[in-house]
Design a protein around this motif. Structure first.
Motif, PDB file in Angstrom:
ATOM      1  N   VAL A  42       0.833  -1.139  -0.010  1.00  0.00           N
ATOM      2  CA  VAL A  42       0.023   0.042  -0.011  1.00  0.00           C
ATOM      3  C   VAL A  42       0.776   1.414  -0.195  1.00  0.00           C
ATOM      4  CG1 VAL A  42      -1.791   1.292   1.236  1.00  0.00           C
ATOM      5  CG2 VAL A  42      -1.865  -0.977   1.248  1.00  0.00           C
ATOM      6  N   PHE A  43       0.699   2.068  -0.831  1.00  0.00           N
ATOM      7  CA  PHE A  43       1.344   3.338  -0.958  1.00  0.00           C
ATOM      8  C   PHE A  43       0.503   4.502  -1.416  1.00  0.00           C
ATOM      9  CE2 PHE A  43       1.426   1.781  -5.167  1.00  0.00           C
ATOM     10  CZ  PHE A  43       1.357   3.034  -6.056  1.00  0.00           C
ATOM     11  N   GLN A  44       0.945   5.755  -0.752  1.00  0.00           N
ATOM     12  CA  GLN A  44       0.149   7.167  -1.308  1.00  0.00           C
ATOM     13  C   GLN A  44       0.766   7.710  -2.248  1.00  0.00           C
ATOM     14  OE1 GLN A  44      -1.361   8.928   2.137  1.00  0.00           O
ATOM     15  NE2 GLN A  44      -1.651  10.920   1.250  1.00  0.00           N
ATOM     16  N   ASN A  45      -0.179   8.028  -3.345  1.00  0.00           N
ATOM     17  CA  ASN A  45       0.356   8.495  -4.545  1.00  0.00           C
ATOM     18  C   ASN A  45       0.388   9.994  -4.548  1.00  0.00           C
ATOM     19  OD1 ASN A  45      -2.311   9.204  -5.154  1.00  0.00           O
ATOM     20  ND2 ASN A  45      -2.482   7.811  -6.715  1.00  0.00           N
ATOM     21  N   GLU A  46       0.603  10.912  -5.629  1.00  0.00           N
ATOM     22  CA  GLU A  46       0.775  12.136  -5.595  1.00  0.00           C
ATOM     23  C   GLU A  46      -0.542  12.880  -5.536  1.00  0.00           C
ATOM     24  OE1 GLU A  46       0.394  10.331  -9.834  1.00  0.00           O
ATOM     25  OE2 GLU A  46       1.888   9.916  -8.125  1.00  0.00           O
ATOM     26  N   LYS A  49      -4.072   9.333  -2.846  1.00  0.00           N
ATOM     27  CA  LYS A  49      -4.922   8.216  -2.747  1.00  0.00           C
ATOM     28  C   LYS A  49      -4.007   7.214  -2.632  1.00  0.00           C
ATOM     29  CE  LYS A  49      -7.950   9.796  -6.649  1.00  0.00           C
ATOM     30  NZ  LYS A  49      -8.371   9.449  -7.792  1.00  0.00           N
ATOM     31  N   LEU A  50      -4.498   6.196  -1.627  1.00  0.00           N
ATOM     32  CA  LEU A  50      -3.761   4.996  -1.204  1.00  0.00           C
ATOM     33  C   LEU A  50      -4.003   3.844  -2.302  1.00  0.00           C
ATOM     34  CD1 LEU A  50      -4.688   4.708   2.542  1.00  0.00           C
ATOM     35  CD2 LEU A  50      -2.701   5.140   1.662  1.00  0.00           C
ATOM     36  N   MET A  51      -2.943   3.373  -2.799  1.00  0.00           N
ATOM     37  CA  MET A  51      -2.785   2.523  -3.742  1.00  0.00           C
ATOM     38  C   MET A  51      -2.330   1.008  -3.328  1.00  0.00           C
ATOM     39  SD  MET A  51      -3.584   4.671  -6.267  1.00  0.00           S
ATOM     40  CE  MET A  51      -3.472   3.751  -7.736  1.00  0.00           C
ATOM     41  N   ASN A  52      -3.253  -0.053  -3.724  1.00  0.00           N
ATOM     42  CA  ASN A  52      -2.885  -1.181  -3.308  1.00  0.00           C
ATOM     43  C   ASN A  52      -2.376  -2.202  -4.562  1.00  0.00           C
ATOM     44  OD1 ASN A  52      -4.139  -1.331  -0.494  1.00  0.00           O
ATOM     45  ND2 ASN A  52      -5.895  -0.674  -1.789  1.00  0.00           N
ATOM     46  N   GLU A  53      -1.303  -2.984  -4.171  1.00  0.00           N
ATOM     47  CA  GLU A  53      -0.712  -3.787  -5.284  1.00  0.00           C
ATOM     48  C   GLU A  53      -0.121  -4.898  -4.509  1.00  0.00           C
ATOM     49  OE1 GLU A  53       1.891  -2.405  -8.159  1.00  0.00           O
ATOM     50  OE2 GLU A  53       1.086  -0.379  -8.273  1.00  0.00           O
ATOM     51  N   THR A  54      -0.287  -6.125  -5.376  1.00  0.00           N
ATOM     52  CA  THR A  54       0.336  -7.330  -4.868  1.00  0.00           C
ATOM     53  C   THR A  54       1.296  -7.673  -5.806  1.00  0.00           C
ATOM     54  OG1 THR A  54      -1.892  -8.216  -4.064  1.00  0.00           O
ATOM     55  CG2 THR A  54       0.026  -9.824  -4.356  1.00  0.00           C
ATOM     56  N   LEU A  55       2.772  -7.771  -5.324  1.00  0.00           N
ATOM     57  CA  LEU A  55       3.826  -7.924  -6.214  1.00  0.00           C
ATOM     58  C   LEU A  55       4.330  -9.471  -5.793  1.00  0.00           C
ATOM     59  CD1 LEU A  55       5.705  -4.575  -5.193  1.00  0.00           C
ATOM     60  CD2 LEU A  55       4.066  -5.027  -6.896  1.00  0.00           C
ATOM     61  N   ASP A  56       4.672 -10.151  -6.880  1.00  0.00           N
ATOM     62  CA  ASP A  56       5.446 -11.472  -6.824  1.00  0.00           C
ATOM     63  C   ASP A  56       7.021 -11.325  -6.999  1.00  0.00           C
ATOM     64  OD1 ASP A  56       3.055 -13.024  -6.400  1.00  0.00           O
ATOM     65  OD2 ASP A  56       2.546 -12.801  -8.498  1.00  0.00           O
ATOM     66  N   PHE A  57       7.700 -11.325  -5.791  1.00  0.00           N
ATOM     67  CA  PHE A  57       9.136 -11.338  -6.214  1.00  0.00           C
ATOM     68  C   PHE A  57       9.744 -12.671  -6.309  1.00  0.00           C
ATOM     69  CE2 PHE A  57       8.154  -7.465  -4.165  1.00  0.00           C
ATOM     70  CZ  PHE A  57       9.198  -6.498  -4.382  1.00  0.00           C
ATOM     71  N   ASN A  58      10.589 -13.058  -7.286  1.00  0.00           N
ATOM     72  CA  ASN A  58      11.018 -14.376  -7.415  1.00  0.00           C
ATOM     73  C   ASN A  58      12.448 -14.542  -6.674  1.00  0.00           C
ATOM     74  OD1 ASN A  58       8.946 -15.163  -9.043  1.00  0.00           O
ATOM     75  ND2 ASN A  58       9.725 -13.908 -10.765  1.00  0.00           N
ATOM     76  N   SER A  59      13.007 -13.296  -6.461  1.00  0.00           N
ATOM     77  CA  SER A  59      14.254 -13.314  -5.723  1.00  0.00           C
ATOM     78  C   SER A  59      14.534 -12.114  -4.858  1.00  0.00           C
ATOM     79  CB  SER A  59      15.399 -13.683  -6.624  1.00  0.00           C
ATOM     80  OG  SER A  59      15.928 -12.402  -7.211  1.00  0.00           O
ATOM     81  N   ALA A  60      15.592 -12.181  -3.880  1.00  0.00           N
ATOM     82  CA  ALA A  60      15.716 -10.838  -3.245  1.00  0.00           C
ATOM     83  C   ALA A  60      16.408 -10.043  -3.994  1.00  0.00           C
ATOM     84  CB  ALA A  60      16.832 -11.468  -2.037  1.00  0.00           C
ATOM     85  N   GLU A  61      16.871 -10.360  -5.367  1.00  0.00           N
ATOM     86  CA  GLU A  61      17.438  -9.374  -6.000  1.00  0.00           C
ATOM     87  C   GLU A  61      16.439  -8.300  -6.726  1.00  0.00           C
ATOM     88  OE1 GLU A  61      20.566  -8.663  -6.058  1.00  0.00           O
ATOM     89  OE2 GLU A  61      20.658 -10.244  -4.881  1.00  0.00           O
ATOM     90  N   ASP A  62      14.999  -8.909  -6.623  1.00  0.00           N
ATOM     91  CA  ASP A  62      13.940  -8.195  -7.484  1.00  0.00           C
ATOM     92  C   ASP A  62      13.637  -6.644  -6.662  1.00  0.00           C
ATOM     93  OD1 ASP A  62      13.759 -10.173  -9.059  1.00  0.00           O
ATOM     94  OD2 ASP A  62      11.928 -10.906  -8.512  1.00  0.00           O
ATOM     95  N   GLU A  63      13.372  -5.913  -7.255  1.00  0.00           N
ATOM     96  CA  GLU A  63      13.071  -4.504  -6.771  1.00  0.00           C
ATOM     97  C   GLU A  63      12.084  -3.813  -7.339  1.00  0.00           C
ATOM     98  OE1 GLU A  63      15.162  -0.263  -5.122  1.00  0.00           O
ATOM     99  OE2 GLU A  63      16.062  -1.601  -6.460  1.00  0.00           O
ATOM    100  N   TRP A  64      10.806  -3.266  -6.708  1.00  0.00           N
ATOM    101  CA  TRP A  64       9.832  -2.626  -7.168  1.00  0.00           C
ATOM    102  C   TRP A  64      10.072  -0.965  -6.732  1.00  0.00           C
ATOM    103  CZ3 TRP A  64       6.561   0.547  -4.295  1.00  0.00           C
ATOM    104  CH2 TRP A  64       5.449   1.140  -5.009  1.00  0.00           C
ATOM    105  N   THR A  65       9.954   0.040  -7.853  1.00  0.00           N
ATOM    106  CA  THR A  65       9.991   1.306  -7.457  1.00  0.00           C
ATOM    107  C   THR A  65       8.636   2.186  -8.094  1.00  0.00           C
ATOM    108  OG1 THR A  65      11.269   1.910  -9.553  1.00  0.00           O
ATOM    109  CG2 THR A  65      12.495   1.308  -7.191  1.00  0.00           C
ATOM    110  N   TYR A  66       8.379   3.274  -7.272  1.00  0.00           N
ATOM    111  CA  TYR A  66       7.399   4.133  -7.822  1.00  0.00           C
ATOM    112  C   TYR A  66       7.955   5.506  -7.763  1.00  0.00           C
ATOM    113  CZ  TYR A  66       2.881   6.515  -8.310  1.00  0.00           C
ATOM    114  OH  TYR A  66       1.960   7.411  -8.380  1.00  0.00           O
ATOM    115  N   LYS A  67       8.077   6.368  -8.785  1.00  0.00           N
ATOM    116  CA  LYS A  67       8.673   7.518  -8.667  1.00  0.00           C
ATOM    117  C   LYS A  67       7.630   8.800  -9.041  1.00  0.00           C
ATOM    118  CE  LYS A  67      13.319   6.269  -9.922  1.00  0.00           C
ATOM    119  NZ  LYS A  67      14.329   6.238 -11.023  1.00  0.00           N
ATOM    120  N   THR A  68       7.498   9.760  -8.285  1.00  0.00           N
ATOM    121  CA  THR A  68       6.643  10.956  -8.776  1.00  0.00           C
ATOM    122  C   THR A  68       7.145  12.117  -7.880  1.00  0.00           C
ATOM    123  OG1 THR A  68       4.289  11.638  -8.255  1.00  0.00           O
ATOM    124  CG2 THR A  68       5.381  10.286  -6.154  1.00  0.00           C
TER     125      THR A  68
END
Length: 122
Positions: A42-46, A49-68
């Motif tokens: 869950v993150f607050q956007n610009e 609004k609270l945004m909900n996402e489900t992420l599937d990480f396959n390894s500890a090297e995976d990364e998700w980013t959101y820039k605003t």
């Protein structure tokens, strides 16, 4: 008396020009890493609004980013939770490229990891 008024006006203008404008947007980046399972995020956007996402990480090297970009005084919020007892998660908020808040947990499923605050005024 006229010279004093001019000095006051010049000083006031200099003060106004040296202050950061409240309308200047600041770079904000959310990131999630060091996970190797499914994460509920869950993150607050610009738009505040609270945004909900489900992420599937396959390894500890995976990364998700959101820039605003956000205005000073706006709320920043990022939380993550995982349910696999062998996983971990690192959540981080960067403001103008510098780490503002971060939290990390390992082997603690069902525990929400939360970072939040407000975009600082310069």
């Amino acid at each position: 008396m006229a010279m004093t008024k001019k000095l006051v006006i010049i000083s006031f203008i200099a003060l106004l020009l040296s202050c950061t404008k409240e309308n200047d947007k600041i770079s904000v980046e959310y990131s999630v890493s060091k996970a190797f399972s499914s994460i509920d995020l869950v993150f607050q956007n610009e738009d505040s609004k609270l945004m909900n996402e489900t992420l599937d990480f396959n390894s500890a090297e995976d990364e998700w980013t959101y820039k605003t970009e956000m205005l000073p005084g706006e709320i920043v919020y990022l939380s993550a939770v995982y349910f696999d007892s062998t996983s971990s998660v690192n959540v981080q908020i960067k403001i103008d490229g510098k780490i503002y808040k971060q939290a990390y947990t390992i082997y603690e499923p069902d525990k929400y990891v939360i970072v939040s605050g407000t975009v600082p005024y310069k």
